[in-house]
Design an enzyme around this catalytic site. Structure first.
Site, PDB file in Angstrom:
ATOM      1  N   ASP A  22       0.788  -1.242   0.000  1.00  0.00           N
ATOM      2  CA  ASP A  22       0.000   0.000   0.000  1.00  0.00           C
ATOM      3  C   ASP A  22       0.821   1.294   0.000  1.00  0.00           C
ATOM      4  OD1 ASP A  22      -1.533  -2.146   0.850  1.00  0.00           O
ATOM      5  OD2 ASP A  22      -2.222  -1.197   2.690  1.00  0.00           O
ATOM      6  N   GLU A 207     -10.353  -2.575   4.731  1.00  0.00           N
ATOM      7  CA  GLU A 207      -9.021  -2.025   4.958  1.00  0.00           C
ATOM      8  C   GLU A 207      -8.931  -0.611   4.372  1.00  0.00           C
ATOM      9  OE1 GLU A 207      -6.249  -5.984   4.917  1.00  0.00           O
ATOM     10  OE2 GLU A 207      -6.607  -5.167   2.943  1.00  0.00           O
ATOM     11  N   TRP A 293      -3.864  -8.745  -4.075  1.00  0.00           N
ATOM     12  CA  TRP A 293      -3.327  -9.747  -3.137  1.00  0.00           C
ATOM     13  C   TRP A 293      -3.409 -11.162  -3.692  1.00  0.00           C
ATOM     14  CZ3 TRP A 293       0.130  -8.904   0.264  1.00  0.00           C
ATOM     15  CH2 TRP A 293       0.159  -7.719   0.985  1.00  0.00           C
TER      16      TRP A 293
END
Ligand code: FRU
Length: 470
Positions: A22, A207, A293
């Site tokens: 990130d 998230e 991911w």
């Protein structure tokens, strides 16, 4: 710096070596855009997280700086944000030299191993020298864990009410909801409210939230809440949903009633906006992690893994069926154009691998084939009120069973007027109607793409070759 390895992005940010995920703590200060990022300096896969660091004066060319924040006794340094404490509310700087303050999650691997639930807490660190050196706050954590495993990714902003009274607001991802906290000083935090409407996307953990206002061209202001989720995105794996609504200083309420995705491609995750962008600029600037991911740790790149998306400015756009957030490549990208050609006909060659293409459809449905003589191809197609990108034959695909796929995006009520495509060595970004619909996709062609074939597209289009940034 050479940056000549196969698949090395030439005009997207990537770390010189090793693992990145990130983007973190993006903040503007004194002519510099700071980009911090989840970084593991000892391997090309995820591990104990640090905050890597880079700066840019134009959002396009980046200078790599030393690691900003290292793991410490409270844990690894997970995602978070950074602000400039202009009023010195924290007392950590001074009015003459306000502190740059990073607010991040500590992930304590020892607590996690012991099977505890309280191993994620929020900590802060500050810099008094434009982000070059950092001091970890002595009394960390500033927000302890209330007993829930997933408690992370604080995004902090200043909020002022109509009387001008201000406070800091933290948006925090707490398993399957966003919690808002407030603070007068970034050190003491008070819970305000939770947000988790039942119709939202809950395919995975929530998230990296972000809460910010956007104003449309009629002057209507809405508050936007971004929530990245993994898995459960429209193409499987990770993606960012958002909500349009209002924030009153305590509670976020949404007027959306269906899931909206910031980017319908597979490879734009955990993106948030820059803080402290000058009012004279006025833009809401965004960058995302250009991966997923599902396969981020096994893509065929070496000695680094991952890049960021193009930097984008976010715009609120009113449509017949409600508001949407459009993402547009920042105008600074246009400085990279080196040669601009008007291409005629429905088939042409690419003589450079760094390409920006501006296309106008002239039929309801269209098809764009991007290929090379080795048989690698990517097909972008509009049909059945959907935009599709097929990367099943895009080159190296078999490192993951999830990577080779056709990705579909609903066009909702969007009438496609213009298409803007960016091709770098290992990515394609598609912007429809100035970013009303976006698809960001990784591709690993065995050889650069050299041919473009068009159907349903006007026979006069614009091709820009771009310079690399390194
Ligand atoms: C999102 C994320 C965050 C976390 C970080 C860890 O990709 O899982 O929630 O803070 O990555 O590197």
């Amino acid at each position: 710096k050479s940056f000549t390895e196969p698949f090395r992005p030439q005009y997207h940010f990537s770390p010189e070596a090793n693992w990145m995920n990130d983007p973190n703590g993006m903040v503007y200060l004194d002519g510099e855009y700071h980009l911090f990022y989840q970084y593991y300096p000892d391997s090309t896969v995820w591990g104990p997280m640090h905050w890597g660091h880079a700066v840019s004066t134009d959002l396009v060319h980046w200078e790599h700086l030393p690691i900003a924040i290292y793991p410490d006794k409270n844990g690894w340094i997970f995602s978070g944000s950074a602000v400039i404490d202009h009023n010195n509310t924290s007392g950590l700087g001074s009015p003459q030299n306000p502190a740059m303050i990073a607010i991040f999650t500590y992930h304590d691997p020892v607590g996690e191993k012991e099977g505890r639930v309280d191993f994620q807490t929020q900590g802060i660190a500050y810099s008094l020298d434009k982000g070059r050196t950092w001091t970890v706050y002595a009394d960390n954590p500033v927000l302890k864990n209330p007993g829930i495993k997933d408690f992370r990714d604080p995004k902090v902003r200043w909020y002022a009410d109509s009387e001008g009274n201000g406070k800091w607001i933290m948006s925090l991802a707490v398993w399957d909801k966003i919690s808002f906290y407030s603070s007068p000083n970034l050190l003491d935090w008070t819970f305000e409210s939770d947000f988790n409407p039942d119709w939202a996307a809950y395919g995975g953990v929530w998230e990296c939230p972000d809460l910010f206002p956007l104003t449309d061209t009629d002057g209507t202001q809405k508050w936007i809440l971004f929530v990245s989720i993994n898995p459960g995105g429209p193409q499987g794996g990770s993606a960012t949903q958002y909500f349009v609504g209002n924030f009153d200083g305590k509670t976020f309420s949404t007027e959306s009633s269906e899931t909206l995705w910031l980017d319908y491609g597979a490879d734009n995750y955990a993106g948030v906006t820059w803080s402290n962008v000058p009012e004279s600029d006025g833009r809401t600037l965004f960058i995302g992690w250009m991966s997923n991911w599902q396969y981020a740790q096994i893509v065929p790149t070496h000695p680094w893994r991952s890049a960021t998306t193009l930097p984008r400015n976010l715009e609120l756009v009113k449509k017949d069926n409600g508001y949407l957030v459009a993402s547009r490549p920042v105008k600074e990208i246009e400085k990279l154009r080196t040669e601009s050609i008007t291409v005629s006909g429905n088939s042409f060659e690419l003589e450079n691998e760094l390409v920006e293409l501006l296309l106008s459809p002239n039929q309801e449905d269209f098809k764009i084939h991007i290929s090379n003589d080795k048989g690698d191809r990517v097909i972008i197609e509009k049909s059945d009120q959907e935009l599709k990108i097929d990367r099943t034959q895009s080159g190296f695909i078999d490192f993951s069973t999830e990577f080779p796929a056709v990705h579909n995006a609903p066009l909702h009520a969007i009438d496609v007027k213009n298409i803007r495509l960016f091709i770098d060595r290992s990515s394609i970004e598609i912007f429809i109607n100035d970013g009303e619909l976006v698809m960001t996709e990784l591709v690993f062609p065995t050889f650069p793409f050299t041919n473009v074939n068009l159907e349903g597209i006007s026979d006069s289009n614009t091709l820009h070759y771009l310079n690399g940034i390194w």
